[in-house]
Design a protein around this motif. Structure first.
Motif, mmCIF file in Angstrom:
data_model
loop_
_atom_site.group_PDB
_atom_site.id
_atom_site.type_symbol
_atom_site.label_atom_id
_atom_site.label_comp_id
_atom_site.label_asym_id
_atom_site.label_seq_id
_atom_site.Cartn_x
_atom_site.Cartn_y
_atom_site.Cartn_z
ATOM 1 N N ASP A 104 0.811 -1.219 0.000
ATOM 2 C CA ASP A 104 0.000 0.000 0.000
ATOM 3 C C ASP A 104 0.848 1.275 0.000
ATOM 4 O O ASP A 104 0.334 2.380 0.055
ATOM 5 N N GLY A 105 2.187 1.119 -0.051
ATOM 6 C CA GLY A 105 3.085 2.271 -0.099
ATOM 7 C C GLY A 105 3.641 2.684 1.249
ATOM 8 O O GLY A 105 4.515 3.548 1.324
ATOM 9 N N SER A 106 3.157 2.086 2.323
ATOM 10 C CA SER A 106 3.660 2.416 3.660
ATOM 11 C C SER A 106 5.104 1.957 3.807
ATOM 12 O O SER A 106 5.499 0.958 3.209
ATOM 13 N N PRO A 107 5.878 2.640 4.629
ATOM 14 C CA PRO A 107 7.282 2.256 4.808
ATOM 15 C C PRO A 107 7.404 0.888 5.487
ATOM 16 O O PRO A 107 6.532 0.476 6.244
ATOM 17 N N ILE A 108 8.517 0.229 5.208
ATOM 18 C CA ILE A 108 8.819 -1.063 5.829
ATOM 19 C C ILE A 108 10.333 -1.205 5.915
ATOM 20 O O ILE A 108 11.056 -0.621 5.108
#
Length: 124
Positions: A104-108
């Motif tokens: 979803d584009g969230s940082p990881i």
């Protein structure tokens, strides 16, 4: 009395016009470049395209721009973008940078993404 007050007022006025400069010690110019940790990325950094394919399987995207190349690997857990640039004297392109994110584009965490994608292909 008026003369004394006039002289005192004039002295204060003249004193306020003076310029005082204090010498400041020279501060060294330090440039701090933030770096991202590379712990856990040893399996990817410096790899060529064949090594990445062996580790993760076929790339989901292969983008070339000039001598640079981006191989993207996707899983249910994350998306990994690996950037390959040629070595000195036109040597084989290897990974010099990578970026990771959730679908979803969230940082990881990049190392977590590398580990997850390697497991999907058996970690070869």
């Amino acid at each position: 009395m008026k003369a004394i007050l006039a002289v005192a007022g004039l002295a204060l006025l003249v004193a306020g016009c003076g310029e005082t400069t204090l010498a400041r010690p020279a501060m060294p110019t330090v440039v701090v470049r933030p770096t991202q940790p590379t712990s856990g990325l040893e399996r990817v950094m410096g790899q060529n395209a064949a090594g990445l394919t062996q580790l993760f399987g076929a790339a989901n995207a292969d983008v070339r721009e000039g001598t640079a190349r981006k191989l993207q690997f996707q899983g249910t857990f994350c998306v990994l973008d690996t950037y390959l640039y040629p070595g000195k004297n036109g040597g084989e392109a290897t990974v010099t940078y990578l970026d990771a994110r959730q679908p979803d584009g969230s940082p990881i965490d990049r190392a977590s993404c590398v580990a997850a994608l390697a497991r999907r292909n058996g970690g070869k």
